[in-house]
Design a protein around this motif. Structure first.
Motif, PDB file in Angstrom:
ATOM      1  N   PHE A 218     -40.367   1.743 -51.882  1.00 48.38           N
ATOM      2  CA  PHE A 218     -40.213   2.284 -53.225  1.00 48.38           C
ATOM      3  C   PHE A 218     -38.747   2.178 -53.635  1.00 48.38           C
ATOM      4  O   PHE A 218     -37.849   2.600 -52.904  1.00 48.38           O
ATOM      5  N   ILE A 219     -38.516   1.596 -54.823  1.00 48.17           N
ATOM      6  CA  ILE A 219     -37.159   1.361 -55.319  1.00 48.17           C
ATOM      7  C   ILE A 219     -37.063   1.891 -56.743  1.00 48.17           C
ATOM      8  O   ILE A 219     -37.888   1.546 -57.598  1.00 48.17           O
ATOM      9  N   GLN A 220     -36.071   2.731 -56.996  1.00 49.58           N
ATOM     10  CA  GLN A 220     -35.798   3.240 -58.339  1.00 49.58           C
ATOM     11  C   GLN A 220     -34.331   2.994 -58.654  1.00 49.58           C
ATOM     12  O   GLN A 220     -33.461   3.209 -57.798  1.00 49.58           O
ATOM     13  N   LEU A 221     -34.046   2.557 -59.892  1.00 53.28           N
ATOM     14  CA  LEU A 221     -32.655   2.314 -60.280  1.00 53.28           C
ATOM     15  C   LEU A 221     -32.514   2.373 -61.793  1.00 53.28           C
ATOM     16  O   LEU A 221     -33.506   2.303 -62.530  1.00 53.28           O
ATOM     17  N   HIS A 222     -31.268   2.506 -62.238  1.00 51.87           N
ATOM     18  CA  HIS A 222     -30.943   2.501 -63.665  1.00 51.87           C
ATOM     19  C   HIS A 222     -30.166   1.227 -63.987  1.00 51.87           C
ATOM     20  O   HIS A 222     -29.189   0.903 -63.301  1.00 51.87           O
ATOM     21  N   LEU A 223     -30.582   0.538 -65.037  1.00 53.26           N
ATOM     22  CA  LEU A 223     -29.855  -0.643 -65.518  1.00 53.26           C
ATOM     23  C   LEU A 223     -28.984  -0.259 -66.704  1.00 53.26           C
ATOM     24  O   LEU A 223     -29.431   0.466 -67.604  1.00 53.26           O
ATOM     25  N   GLU A 224     -27.753  -0.739 -66.725  1.00 56.01           N
ATOM     26  CA  GLU A 224     -26.843  -0.512 -67.848  1.00 56.01           C
ATOM     27  C   GLU A 224     -26.920  -1.720 -68.784  1.00 56.01           C
ATOM     28  O   GLU A 224     -26.544  -2.836 -68.398  1.00 56.01           O
ATOM     29  N   LEU A 225     -27.446  -1.498 -69.992  1.00 55.40           N
ATOM     30  CA  LEU A 225     -27.692  -2.569 -70.947  1.00 55.40           C
ATOM     31  C   LEU A 225     -26.921  -2.333 -72.244  1.00 55.40           C
ATOM     32  O   LEU A 225     -26.442  -1.222 -72.507  1.00 55.40           O
ATOM     33  N   ASP A 226     -26.816  -3.364 -73.057  1.00 53.44           N
ATOM     34  CA  ASP A 226     -26.104  -3.282 -74.333  1.00 53.44           C
ATOM     35  C   ASP A 226     -26.703  -2.176 -75.205  1.00 53.44           C
ATOM     36  O   ASP A 226     -27.921  -2.021 -75.284  1.00 53.44           O
ATOM     37  N   ASP A 227     -25.839  -1.412 -75.869  1.00 50.29           N
ATOM     38  CA  ASP A 227     -26.303  -0.291 -76.697  1.00 50.29           C
ATOM     39  C   ASP A 227     -27.285  -0.716 -77.772  1.00 50.29           C
ATOM     40  O   ASP A 227     -28.219   0.028 -78.105  1.00 50.29           O
ATOM     41  N   ASP A 228     -27.080  -1.903 -78.323  1.00 45.96           N
ATOM     42  CA  ASP A 228     -27.891  -2.342 -79.468  1.00 45.96           C
ATOM     43  C   ASP A 228     -29.030  -3.266 -79.062  1.00 45.96           C
ATOM     44  O   ASP A 228     -29.664  -3.876 -79.930  1.00 45.96           O
ATOM     45  N   MET A 229     -29.314  -3.384 -77.780  1.00 45.17           N
ATOM     46  CA  MET A 229     -30.388  -4.274 -77.329  1.00 45.17           C
ATOM     47  C   MET A 229     -31.743  -3.724 -77.779  1.00 45.17           C
ATOM     48  O   MET A 229     -32.033  -2.537 -77.567  1.00 45.17           O
ATOM     49  N   PRO A 230     -32.594  -4.546 -78.401  1.00 49.20           N
ATOM     50  CA  PRO A 230     -33.925  -4.089 -78.816  1.00 49.20           C
ATOM     51  C   PRO A 230     -34.762  -3.661 -77.605  1.00 49.20           C
ATOM     52  O   PRO A 230     -34.574  -4.169 -76.494  1.00 49.20           O
TER      53      PRO A 230
END
Length: 299
Positions: free
Chosen positions: A244-256
């Motif tokens: 089991f793998i859980q993580l947070h991705l940091e993406l562009d603020d305005d990405m749809p």
């Protein structure tokens, strides 16, 4: 033909029980004929081996069941319970064997039919080597904790049977205390083994993280995507065959939202391609500004 996880672990369990059954018959004959305490220790260990292997087989049948409404994360932790059960069996047998060895130190007995014990020990070594070879291949392909616990024990059994062989040969040449001393030594080794098995089983039950190198690979793979600015809050654990793998991705603020969902699917695919076995991956998408400045998320 590529065998599935379930087929491999079941084959390993059935093959192990067959080999141990043959060893039990021959060791019982040799112990009754010779009266060797070390041979009794080897016989006791084999009786516990087949009990533990049978228990593992039954528990594995349960652990391999798919997730249901009451167990949404599956039944994989039953494998770790089997490992704890094996550890308890081994600890009990080691204590009994130690007491028997101490009694033989106080009241030594001259062994009979030493040659029979030698041949039986050689036969047991060959059977145990076959078991370890099969289990090594299964663990290599499945990483099953139940099979791994069995394999750890049977590797120790190779040394155990060699110790029995040496005890019988030394007793034949007049070293009457060799047999009980080796029996006590075997008891100590069994206790050492059961501690390792219990520790690994408890680690799975307590949701211990995956190894550091695997976590580093996960972060590297997720960060390698062109649209990912960073990764944080990685959490991992293993339950039976599933990681089991859980993580947070940091993406562009305005990405749809649709694009963020596609990026997450891409990252999941990259991780699944890099790791063998079954994975359960959960990804949360964070705007990069909140990830870099977490206090903003509280406003």
């Amino acid at each position: 033909m590529k065998l599935s996880y379930a087929q491999l672990v079941r084959f390993s369990s059935l093959f192990t029980m067959l080999m141990v059954g043959l060893m039990i018959v021959t060791k019982c004959w040799a112990w009754l004929s010779s009266g060797s305490a070390a041979m009794l220790g080897s016989l006791t260990d084999s009786l516990l081996d087949i009990s533990a292997s049978l228990m593992s087989f039954l528990v594995l049948s349960y652990a391999l069941r798919p997730a249901d409404d009451d167990h949404r994360f599956g039944h994989g932790k039953a494998e770790a319970l089997a490992g704890l059960g094996q550890a308890a069996f081994i600890a009990g047998s080691a204590c009994l064997l130690a007491f028997h060895g101490i009694e033989r130190l106080i009241n030594p007995v001259v062994l009979k039919h030493s040659l029979l014990g030698v041949w039986v020990s050689l036969f047991a070594i060959v059977c145990t080597l076959l078991v370890v070879m099969v289990q090594f291949q299964v663990v290599k392909r499945t990483q099953s904790i139940a099979v791994k616990a069995d394999s750890l024990h049977y590797k120790g059994d190779i040394l155990l049977n060699i110790a029995v062989l040496l005890a019988i040969l030394l007793s034949y040449y007049g070293v009457i205390y060799a047999d009980p001393i080796f029996a006590i030594g075997v008891a100590g080794y069994l206790l050492y083994n059961c501690w390792d098995i219990a520790k690994e089983s408890a680690a799975h039950l307590m949701d211990k993280e995956l190894p550091d190198d695997e976590k580093a690979d996960i972060i590297m793979l997720a960060s390698s995507h062109d649209d990912v600015y960073g990764v944080h809050d990685l959490r991992t654990r293993q339950s039976g065959k599933v990681k089991f793998i859980q993580l947070h991705l940091e993406l562009d603020d305005d990405m749809p939202l649709m694009r963020a969902h596609t990026v997450s699917d891409d990252v999941v695919a990259m991780i699944q391609q890099a790791f063998e076995g079954e994975l359960d991956i959960l990804i949360h998408q964070d705007p990069v500004s909140l990830a870099v400045n977490p206090k903003l998320s509280q406003n």
